[in-house]
Design an enzyme around this catalytic site. Structure first.
Site, PDB file in Angstrom:
ATOM      1  N   SER A  23      13.721   1.231   0.281  1.00 50.39           N
ATOM      2  CA  SER A  23      12.696   0.199   0.072  1.00 50.39           C
ATOM      3  C   SER A  23      13.294  -1.196   0.207  1.00 50.39           C
ATOM      4  O   SER A  23      12.604  -2.191   0.000  1.00 50.39           O
ATOM      5  CB  SER A  23      12.069   0.367  -1.319  1.00 50.39           C
ATOM      6  OG  SER A  23      13.070   0.459  -2.315  1.00 50.39           O
ATOM      7  N   ASN A 110      14.198   3.423 -12.961  1.00 52.29           N
ATOM      8  CA  ASN A 110      12.766   3.534 -13.276  1.00 52.29           C
ATOM      9  C   ASN A 110      12.290   2.403 -14.187  1.00 52.29           C
ATOM     10  O   ASN A 110      11.231   1.810 -13.954  1.00 52.29           O
ATOM     11  CB  ASN A 110      12.460   4.891 -13.921  1.00 52.29           C
ATOM     12  CG  ASN A 110      12.770   6.034 -12.976  1.00 52.29           C
ATOM     13  OD1 ASN A 110      13.063   5.793 -11.798  1.00 52.29           O
ATOM     14  ND2 ASN A 110      12.727   7.253 -13.469  1.00 52.29           N
ATOM     15  N   THR A 155     -32.077 -19.508  -1.665  1.00 54.74           N
ATOM     16  CA  THR A 155     -32.042 -18.100  -2.079  1.00 54.74           C
ATOM     17  C   THR A 155     -32.479 -17.341  -0.835  1.00 54.74           C
ATOM     18  O   THR A 155     -33.303 -17.847  -0.053  1.00 54.74           O
ATOM     19  CB  THR A 155     -33.005 -17.789  -3.254  1.00 54.74           C
ATOM     20  OG1 THR A 155     -34.336 -17.995  -2.812  1.00 54.74           O
ATOM     21  CG2 THR A 155     -32.719 -18.645  -4.479  1.00 54.74           C
ATOM     22  N   HIS A 156     -31.920 -16.181  -0.616  1.00 53.23           N
ATOM     23  CA  HIS A 156     -32.173 -15.403   0.615  1.00 53.23           C
ATOM     24  C   HIS A 156     -31.832 -16.220   1.863  1.00 53.23           C
ATOM     25  O   HIS A 156     -32.416 -16.003   2.925  1.00 53.23           O
ATOM     26  CB  HIS A 156     -33.624 -14.935   0.708  1.00 53.23           C
ATOM     27  CG  HIS A 156     -34.132 -14.294  -0.541  1.00 53.23           C
ATOM     28  ND1 HIS A 156     -34.066 -12.938  -0.764  1.00 53.23           N
ATOM     29  CD2 HIS A 156     -34.679 -14.834  -1.662  1.00 53.23           C
ATOM     30  CE1 HIS A 156     -34.580 -12.667  -1.956  1.00 53.23           C
ATOM     31  NE2 HIS A 156     -34.943 -13.805  -2.537  1.00 53.23           N
ATOM     32  N   ASN A 284     -14.040 -24.879  16.449  1.00 52.98           N
ATOM     33  CA  ASN A 284     -14.258 -23.640  15.692  1.00 52.98           C
ATOM     34  C   ASN A 284     -13.661 -23.684  14.284  1.00 52.98           C
ATOM     35  O   ASN A 284     -12.577 -24.223  14.089  1.00 52.98           O
ATOM     36  CB  ASN A 284     -13.655 -22.454  16.445  1.00 52.98           C
ATOM     37  CG  ASN A 284     -14.378 -22.194  17.752  1.00 52.98           C
ATOM     38  OD1 ASN A 284     -15.576 -22.450  17.870  1.00 52.98           O
ATOM     39  ND2 ASN A 284     -13.643 -21.718  18.743  1.00 52.98           N
ATOM     40  N   GLU A 289     -12.887 -18.542   9.001  1.00 56.54           N
ATOM     41  CA  GLU A 289     -13.091 -17.170   9.492  1.00 56.54           C
ATOM     42  C   GLU A 289     -11.918 -16.268   9.136  1.00 56.54           C
ATOM     43  O   GLU A 289     -12.093 -15.115   8.753  1.00 56.54           O
ATOM     44  CB  GLU A 289     -13.289 -17.186  11.008  1.00 56.54           C
ATOM     45  CG  GLU A 289     -14.623 -17.785  11.409  1.00 56.54           C
ATOM     46  CD  GLU A 289     -14.716 -17.975  12.909  1.00 56.54           C
ATOM     47  OE1 GLU A 289     -15.529 -17.291  13.530  1.00 56.54           O
ATOM     48  OE2 GLU A 289     -13.955 -18.792  13.460  1.00 56.54           O
ATOM     49  N   TYR A 316       7.875   8.647 -13.786  1.00 62.06           N
ATOM     50  CA  TYR A 316       8.042   8.022 -12.473  1.00 62.06           C
ATOM     51  C   TYR A 316       7.937   9.053 -11.350  1.00 62.06           C
ATOM     52  O   TYR A 316       8.462  10.158 -11.457  1.00 62.06           O
ATOM     53  CB  TYR A 316       9.411   7.315 -12.389  1.00 62.06           C
ATOM     54  CG  TYR A 316       9.666   6.706 -11.022  1.00 62.06           C
ATOM     55  CD1 TYR A 316       9.166   5.450 -10.699  1.00 62.06           C
ATOM     56  CD2 TYR A 316      10.380   7.404 -10.039  1.00 62.06           C
ATOM     57  CE1 TYR A 316       9.379   4.901  -9.442  1.00 62.06           C
ATOM     58  CE2 TYR A 316      10.591   6.855  -8.786  1.00 62.06           C
ATOM     59  CZ  TYR A 316      10.085   5.606  -8.490  1.00 62.06           C
ATOM     60  OH  TYR A 316      10.282   5.059  -7.250  1.00 62.06           O
ATOM     61  N   GLN A 321       6.813   3.737  -5.238  1.00 59.85           N
ATOM     62  CA  GLN A 321       7.486   2.749  -4.384  1.00 59.85           C
ATOM     63  C   GLN A 321       6.474   2.100  -3.417  1.00 59.85           C
ATOM     64  O   GLN A 321       6.691   0.995  -2.943  1.00 59.85           O
ATOM     65  CB  GLN A 321       8.607   3.449  -3.603  1.00 59.85           C
ATOM     66  CG  GLN A 321       9.391   2.556  -2.680  1.00 59.85           C
ATOM     67  CD  GLN A 321      10.697   3.206  -2.246  1.00 59.85           C
ATOM     68  OE1 GLN A 321      11.612   3.368  -3.031  1.00 59.85           O
ATOM     69  NE2 GLN A 321      10.768   3.611  -0.997  1.00 59.85           N
ATOM     70  N   LYS A 324       4.591  -1.664  -3.636  1.00 56.96           N
ATOM     71  CA  LYS A 324       5.150  -2.996  -3.405  1.00 56.96           C
ATOM     72  C   LYS A 324       4.580  -3.736  -2.206  1.00 56.96           C
ATOM     73  O   LYS A 324       4.118  -4.872  -2.328  1.00 56.96           O
ATOM     74  CB  LYS A 324       6.669  -2.911  -3.297  1.00 56.96           C
ATOM     75  CG  LYS A 324       7.267  -2.699  -4.639  1.00 56.96           C
ATOM     76  CD  LYS A 324       8.721  -2.365  -4.621  1.00 56.96           C
ATOM     77  CE  LYS A 324       9.026  -1.676  -5.923  1.00 56.96           C
ATOM     78  NZ  LYS A 324       8.286  -0.397  -6.107  1.00 56.96           N
TER      79      LYS A 324
END
Ligand code: ARG
Length: 455
Positions: A23, A110, A155-156, A284, A289, A316, A321, A324
């Site tokens: 890891s 652990n 609203t809507h 844009n 976005e 454990y 692992q 992460k």
């Protein structure tokens, strides 16, 4: 490379297994937390006379020098090491000899990894809180400048009632304030796992309270087996981060709409917008976005950690692992999104006239017409009906409620007088909504004061 546990094994680990198992490529991010935890652990071992003080001194100096070298980039992390815990311990022993081999007394990876993750969450919560506070202060600044900027509330996504841009911004500010309080709430449950060792505590006379205090935790975990198995705080944090992204994505959607020609409520600063490779006229809202899009990965990370933890027997399991990369990605994503979104907002220009024009159309003062009649004694449901009829007249005669002649009003109800025009003036409509939490200027100023007092 011979493994730490080579004693029990008759063969070396296959390279492919090490690559699959390791890891280090991502938990290298935890080196600061790991060293901090080791220093607290070593000091406690010394204070409890479990290892000699001279060794503790050497360990602390060694760890200090490793931290410095990693910070300065003069020590390269060995990418063949299994994880950051093994790497630092091996490097320590390389530097200080036998004393380094005593560090892991009364400890397991652990409880070590559980501590690192708790510390990482603790630190990251503070960083995210700072970004949220910055966002709130940007929103408060915009609100203070726009207490009189009338716009339609929806609203809507249909024009509904008149509000101000300040009021709108304070709605988001309060959402982000809730996010802060959620993060603060999560930290109440963070506990100190060291001293749990592999799963069943230790035979050494350790002092877990002392380590907890050194590392700024209120208490150690009450149960060592729970301590090494628990990733609730990773899930909670991922969930809180998902909520922040949900808030940001709603805001992003508004920005995308508001920058469209159809709305035209805001214009992004050139430095915070992008162009098109083919259409020369385009400007844009890529930032908004992308923030909306990145919400997907943060939700995905939450689902991924929840699913990793599902059905895991205590204590454990190596599955853990996998927590992460998902958590780190969510934290990095939020830390990238919040400041750029805040900067995009603070640099954009409001098109106040367009907001006002939009507010003037759409009969958003129709509720106020009904309230006018209701306040003169007509039951609200009947008043509502009269107002609806007036809207229909306006549509047929191409009028707004403000331009409709008084005779037309009187045809619907004799209760109408000339003061109806003042009553339905948009500014007055907003000002009269002075109920607590409403859009009137006074109320919005109170909302601003309130949030300023919290942060
Ligand atoms: N790299 C491991 C993790 O992230 C550290 C804990 C390993 N513990 C063990 N017993 N293999 O979960």
């Amino acid at each position: 490379m011979a493994k730490m546990w080579a004693g029990r094994f008759s063969k070396e680990e296959d390279k492919a297994v090490n690559d699959f198992n390791k890891s280090i490529t991502f938990d290298k991010k935890l080196y600061k937390e790991d060293i901090k935890g080791s220093m607290a652990h070593a000091s406690m071992l010394g204070a409890c006379s479990i290892i000699p003080m001279q060794d503790v001194e050497k360990i602390l100096q060694g760890l200090e020098s490793i931290l410095k070298d990693l910070d300065e980039g003069t020590l390269a992390i060995d990418m063949d090491a299994e994880d950051i815990h093994m790497f630092i311990e091996a490097e320590l022993t390389k530097r200080i000899g036998d004393a380094g081999k005593k560090l892991h007394t009364a400890r397991s990876r652990n409880d070590q990894v559980a501590l690192d993750m708790n510390l990482y969450v603790k630190g990251s919560v503070e960083e995210v809180k700072e970004e949220l506070k910055n966002m709130i202060s940007v929103l408060v600044d915009i609100a203070e400048d726009n207490l009189d900027t009338i716009m339609p509330g929806y609203t809507h996504l249909q024009r509904a009632q008149p509000v101000t841009f300040a009021y709108y911004m304070m709605a988001y500010a309060n959402m982000f304030a809730r996010d802060i309080s959620r993060l603060e709430d999560l930290t109440i449950r963070l506990k100190m796992p060291l001293g749990s060792a592999a799963l069943a505590g230790t035979t050494y006379p350790i002092d877990r309270e002392m380590v907890a205090k050194k590392l700024d935790f209120s208490d150690p975990y009450a149960n060592a087996m729970d301590a090494v198995s628990d990733r609730d705080y990773v899930i909670e944090f991922s969930s809180d981060l998902s909520m922040i992204m949900m808030h940001l994505s709603r805001f992003a959607e508004e920005v995308i709409l508001w920058t469209s020609t159809e709305f035209g409520y805001i214009e992004l600063d050139d430095a915070y917008a992008t162009g098109s490779s083919i259409m020369p006229q385009k400007k844009n809202p890529d930032i908004a976005e992308l923030v909306r899009g990145k919400t997907g990965r943060v939700y995905g990370n939450l689902m991924s950690i929840l699913t990793v933890m599902k059905g895991l027997p205590l204590a454990y399991d190596k599955d853990m692992q996998e927590d992460k990369e998902a958590l780190f990605d969510s934290v990095d994503t939020i830390k990238a999104c919040l400041p750029i979104f805040a900067a995009m907002l603070s640099t954009s220009t409001l098109k106040v006239e367009n907001m006002k024009k939009a507010a003037e159309k759409g009969f958003i003062n129709a509720t106020d017409v009904a309230d006018y009649l209701a306040k003169k004694g007509m039951p609200f449901r009947d008043a509502y009906k009269c107002s609806g009829q007036l809207v229909a007249v306006c549509i047929n005669t191409n009028n707004t409620l403000n331009s409709l002649p008084i005779e037309e009003y009187k045809k619907i109800s004799s209760l109408f007088e000339n003061d109806i025009y003042e009553t339905i003036d948009l500014k007055n409509c907003v000002e009269k909504r002075a109920s607590q939490g409403g859009p009137s200027k006074k109320s919005v100023i109170q909302q601003i004061e309130k949030i300023k007092n919290i942060f």
